[in-house]
Design a protein around this motif. Structure first.
Motif, PDB file in Angstrom:
ATOM      1  N   TYR A   1      -5.440  -3.433  -6.411  1.00 44.72           N
ATOM      2  CA  TYR A   1      -4.776  -2.161  -6.693  1.00 44.72           C
ATOM      3  C   TYR A   1      -3.477  -2.390  -7.424  1.00 44.72           C
ATOM      4  CZ  TYR A   1      -2.633   2.324  -6.056  1.00 44.72           C
ATOM      5  OH  TYR A   1      -2.017   3.519  -6.267  1.00 44.72           O
TER       6      TYR A   1
ATOM      7  N   ARG B   1     -12.222   5.615 -10.989  1.00 49.30           N
ATOM      8  CA  ARG B   1     -10.966   5.923 -11.669  1.00 49.30           C
ATOM      9  C   ARG B   1     -11.226   6.271 -13.125  1.00 49.30           C
ATOM     10  NH1 ARG B   1      -5.859   3.710 -10.368  1.00 49.30           N
ATOM     11  NH2 ARG B   1      -5.651   3.215  -8.173  1.00 49.30           N
TER      12      ARG B   1
ATOM     13  N   HIS C   1       3.873   1.630  -5.700  1.00 49.24           N
ATOM     14  CA  HIS C   1       4.631   2.285  -4.637  1.00 49.24           C
ATOM     15  C   HIS C   1       4.516   1.428  -3.389  1.00 49.24           C
ATOM     16  CE1 HIS C   1       5.037   6.073  -6.895  1.00 49.24           C
ATOM     17  NE2 HIS C   1       3.943   5.647  -7.458  1.00 49.24           N
TER      18      HIS C   1
ATOM     19  N   LYS D   1     -12.885  -9.410 -13.064  1.00 47.77           N
ATOM     20  CA  LYS D   1     -12.721  -8.864 -11.720  1.00 47.77           C
ATOM     21  C   LYS D   1     -13.994  -9.021 -10.895  1.00 47.77           C
ATOM     22  CE  LYS D   1     -12.349  -4.398 -11.214  1.00 47.77           C
ATOM     23  NZ  LYS D   1     -12.934  -3.727 -10.062  1.00 47.77           N
TER      24      LYS D   1
ATOM     25  N   ASP E   1     -17.277   2.418  -6.278  1.00 48.90           N
ATOM     26  CA  ASP E   1     -16.524   1.417  -7.022  1.00 48.90           C
ATOM     27  C   ASP E   1     -15.215   2.036  -7.501  1.00 48.90           C
ATOM     28  OD1 ASP E   1     -15.928   0.198  -9.941  1.00 48.90           O
ATOM     29  OD2 ASP E   1     -16.832  -1.306  -8.649  1.00 48.90           O
ATOM     30  N   GLU E   2     -14.125   1.353  -7.230  1.00 48.84           N
ATOM     31  CA  GLU E   2     -12.821   1.945  -7.524  1.00 48.84           C
ATOM     32  C   GLU E   2     -12.610   2.117  -9.020  1.00 48.84           C
ATOM     33  OE1 GLU E   2      -9.521  -0.193  -5.966  1.00 48.84           O
ATOM     34  OE2 GLU E   2      -8.106   1.314  -6.631  1.00 48.84           O
ATOM     35  N   GLU E   3     -12.917   1.042  -9.747  1.00 44.20           N
ATOM     36  CA  GLU E   3     -12.639   1.067 -11.178  1.00 44.20           C
ATOM     37  C   GLU E   3     -13.447   2.136 -11.881  1.00 44.20           C
ATOM     38  OE1 GLU E   3     -13.517  -2.634 -12.960  1.00 44.20           O
ATOM     39  OE2 GLU E   3     -13.472  -1.688 -14.927  1.00 44.20           O
TER      40      GLU E   3
ATOM     41  N   MET F   1       0.861  -1.195   0.000  1.00 43.56           N
ATOM     42  CA  MET F   1       0.000   0.000   0.000  1.00 43.56           C
ATOM     43  C   MET F   1       0.885   1.229   0.000  1.00 43.56           C
ATOM     44  SD  MET F   1      -3.268   0.373   2.413  1.00 43.56           S
ATOM     45  CE  MET F   1      -2.677   1.473   3.653  1.00 43.56           C
ATOM     46  N   SER F   2       0.547   2.275  -0.802  1.00 45.24           N
ATOM     47  CA  SER F   2       1.423   3.437  -0.802  1.00 45.24           C
ATOM     48  C   SER F   2       1.145   4.285   0.424  1.00 45.24           C
ATOM     49  CB  SER F   2       1.173   4.239  -2.063  1.00 45.24           C
ATOM     50  OG  SER F   2      -0.178   4.646  -2.100  1.00 45.24           O
ATOM     51  N   SER F   3       2.144   5.045   0.776  1.00 46.90           N
ATOM     52  CA  SER F   3       1.968   5.914   1.939  1.00 46.90           C
ATOM     53  C   SER F   3       1.085   7.082   1.542  1.00 46.90           C
ATOM     54  CB  SER F   3       3.326   6.388   2.415  1.00 46.90           C
ATOM     55  OG  SER F   3       3.980   7.053   1.353  1.00 46.90           O
TER      56      SER F   3
ATOM     57  N   GLN G   1     -16.480  -7.920  -8.571  1.00 46.06           N
ATOM     58  CA  GLN G   1     -16.518  -6.764  -7.681  1.00 46.06           C
ATOM     59  C   GLN G   1     -15.273  -6.642  -6.827  1.00 46.06           C
ATOM     60  OE1 GLN G   1     -18.771  -4.505  -7.912  1.00 46.06           O
ATOM     61  NE2 GLN G   1     -19.850  -5.681  -9.448  1.00 46.06           N
TER      62      GLN G   1
ATOM     63  N   LYS H   1      -3.355  -4.026 -11.056  1.00 48.34           N
ATOM     64  CA  LYS H   1      -3.969  -3.235 -12.104  1.00 48.34           C
ATOM     65  C   LYS H   1      -3.133  -2.021 -12.443  1.00 48.34           C
ATOM     66  CE  LYS H   1      -8.129  -2.158 -12.229  1.00 48.34           C
ATOM     67  NZ  LYS H   1      -9.435  -1.646 -11.856  1.00 48.34           N
ATOM     68  N   ALA H   2      -2.295  -1.630 -11.534  1.00 49.67           N
ATOM     69  CA  ALA H   2      -1.553  -0.394 -11.764  1.00 49.67           C
ATOM     70  C   ALA H   2      -0.696  -0.519 -13.005  1.00 49.67           C
ATOM     71  CB  ALA H   2      -0.709  -0.078 -10.542  1.00 49.67           C
TER      72      ALA H   2
ATOM     73  N   VAL I   1      -2.641   7.491 -13.282  1.00 48.09           N
ATOM     74  CA  VAL I   1      -2.942   6.382 -12.374  1.00 48.09           C
ATOM     75  C   VAL I   1      -2.713   6.776 -10.919  1.00 48.09           C
ATOM     76  CG1 VAL I   1      -2.287   4.049 -11.754  1.00 48.09           C
ATOM     77  CG2 VAL I   1      -2.393   4.713 -14.127  1.00 48.09           C
TER      78      VAL I   1
ATOM     79  N   LEU J   1     -11.484  -5.805  -5.665  1.00 52.62           N
ATOM     80  CA  LEU J   1     -10.621  -4.682  -6.008  1.00 52.62           C
ATOM     81  C   LEU J   1      -9.179  -5.114  -5.942  1.00 52.62           C
ATOM     82  CD1 LEU J   1     -12.369  -1.946  -3.907  1.00 52.62           C
ATOM     83  CD2 LEU J   1     -12.673  -2.432  -6.316  1.00 52.62           C
TER      84      LEU J   1
ATOM     85  N   TYR K   1      -2.742  -0.411 -16.318  1.00 52.90           N
ATOM     86  CA  TYR K   1      -3.249   0.951 -16.438  1.00 52.90           C
ATOM     87  C   TYR K   1      -2.146   1.883 -16.880  1.00 52.90           C
ATOM     88  CZ  TYR K   1      -8.037   1.118 -14.854  1.00 52.90           C
ATOM     89  OH  TYR K   1      -9.407   1.033 -14.770  1.00 52.90           O
ATOM     90  N   LYS K   2      -0.980   1.708 -16.254  1.00 55.44           N
ATOM     91  CA  LYS K   2       0.117   2.624 -16.539  1.00 55.44           C
ATOM     92  C   LYS K   2       0.521   2.483 -17.986  1.00 55.44           C
ATOM     93  CE  LYS K   2       3.615   5.214 -14.768  1.00 55.44           C
ATOM     94  NZ  LYS K   2       3.765   6.062 -13.632  1.00 55.44           N
TER      95      LYS K   2
END
Lengths: 90, 342
Positions: free
Chosen positions: B202, A61, B239, B196, A56-58, A1-3, B198, B205-206, A72, B200, B209-210
């Motif tokens: 992260y 985004r 990250h 996917k 919903d995240e997707e 997880m990013s900070s 429902q 997918k990054a 992103v 999630l 997407y990138k």
């Protein structure tokens, strides 16, 4: 997880009230301007969109990318910021 | 019309004879056994039918493909032409439960429907080939049935099948993810959406997407760097931060020290009492000495009739002989005075 950034911490620490959309994590001057042009001039309007998309995240985004061209990282920051705010205050 | 399930051994002898005649094959002698006819039949006629079969298979594939295309054309109406309810129903068909479709969300859901429709189309065309490879003949039969019966009557069954297909094809997608990068740009973005549901994800997918973003996001890159000059560029967009160290494990410093043994209140009291025991003894001793002294003084002041106290006084007076000469007559006068008072 990013900070999380300082902006994120500041946003999720209190109710957003009438904060500008640029107070959201990941949304700076440029993106904030674009959002305002589309009518999302306050943070709570973006929150409204986030909630209508059922958090919903997707989808959120995608919407953010289409509306203001966020990349992103910016999408992720904004989503995380709103999600955490909702967890605390909604 | 050629028979597909023709097995010469199952046919009667007369039937075999007539078939051979029809194919202008020389008949064996009249009294030959059936096996001979079968052999001849197999040799000549089945060869011919093999040639016919291949062309029939092509026709079959073409028919199926045409039917599938027709079915798909009926199923892929332009998402922007749909009403809100139809859009919602179409998304549900593809296994995605959509939220309210309002002005601001409509564009997002149309885009989502387009994404969902694209990989399905590719799946149908590829499914025919894969059916041969993976012997998944059930898929093909179901698709043929749908194509013939019409798309709208089969919406309910179709949604179940597409979910199954997408789950099956999800397994197929995994190997494709590791194909050369030209396919990576399109496939992972899409298959992550279809698989996917429902949940999630992260970090995985990054990366797609990138990669997808890099193509279309040149104007935003510079501003991003201006806004976030401190962020380090990572090749995958992931990250990571160091996890909080486990307290005291593997030589890591202990940030907070807990007491070794938890102490109950009684033990704490006992410890406190023990700490004061030594001073308590001293206090008792001092108290006793003080009591004794006070009692002596009281006794001396009160009454001199007690011989030990008189002796004590005399012993005290003997201590100072130099001045005794003056004191003794004073004392002899005192003692008769004291005795006289009684």
């Amino acid at each position: 997880m990013s900070s999380t950034s300082q902006k994120h911490k500041d946003f999720v620490a209190e109710p957003m009230g009438e904060k500008s959309v640029m107070a959201l994590a990941g949304i700076g001057e440029v993106l904030g301007k674009r959002l305002e042009e589309k009518g999302f001039d306050k943070a709570y309007v973006v929150l409204g969109q986030f909630l209508v998309l059922k958090k919903d995240e997707e989808l959120f985004r995608d919407w953010l990318k289409d509306t203001c061209g966020a990349n992103v990282k910016q999408q992720g920051d904004c989503y995380g910021c709103l999600k955490e705010w909702c967890d605390s205050f909604l | 019309m050629p028979l597909f399930e023709e097995d010469p051994a199952h046919l009667s002898k007369s039937r075999l004879k007539s078939d051979l005649v029809a194919h202008s094959v020389a008949l064996p002698p009249a009294q030959s056994k059936k096996d001979v006819y079968v052999e001849l039949h197999l040799k000549h006629i089945d060869q011919k039918n093999a040639a016919d079969f291949s062309s029939d298979e092509e026709d079959q594939v073409r028919d199926v493909a045409d039917k599938e295309e027709d079915a798909e054309d009926a199923e892929i109406p332009d998402p922007s032409g749909l009403t809100d309810d139809d859009l919602k129903a179409a998304l549900l068909e593809h296994g995605f439960k959509a939220g309210p479709i309002v002005a601001s969300t409509r564009a997002v859901y149309e885009k989502k429907l387009r994404k969902l429709l694209q990989p399905d189309g590719q799946d149908h065309l590829n499914g025919a080939e894969k059916g041969v490879v993976y012997s998944d003949s059930e898929e093909e039969d179901e698709e043929e049935e749908e194509g013939s019966q019409g798309a709208k009557e089969e919406t309910v069954e179709r949604s179940d099948q597409t979910q199954q297909e997408s789950s099956q094809n999800g397994d197929f997608f995994y190997p494709q993810c590791f194909l050369p990068s030209s396919r990576l740009l399109d496939m992972p973005i899409v298959d992550k959406h279809s698989m996917k549901n429902q949940s999630l994800y992260y970090t995985p997918k990054a990366s797609p997407y990138k990669w997808g973003m890099k193509l279309s996001q040149e104007p935003v890159k510079d501003t991003f760097k201006d806004m976030f000059p401190d962020t380090q560029a990572t090749p995958t967009g992931i990250h990571a931060t160091r996890r909080k160290p486990i307290k005291g494990a593997a030589g890591r410093p202990i940030q907070y020290v807990y007491p070794d043994t938890p102490a109950s209140p009684t033990t704490q009291e006992r410890r406190a009492v023990e700490r004061r025991l030594v001073p308590i003894q001293i206090q008792i001793l001092v108290f006793l000495i003080v009591v004794v002294l006070l009692y002596l003084i009281y006794a001396c002041v009160e009454d001199n009739s007690f011989s030990p106290f008189v002796a004590l006084l005399e012993s005290l007076n003997q201590g100072s002989d130099g001045e005794e000469g003056l004191l003794l007559p004073a004392e002899t006068q005192d003692t008769p005075a004291l005795s006289g008072q009684e």
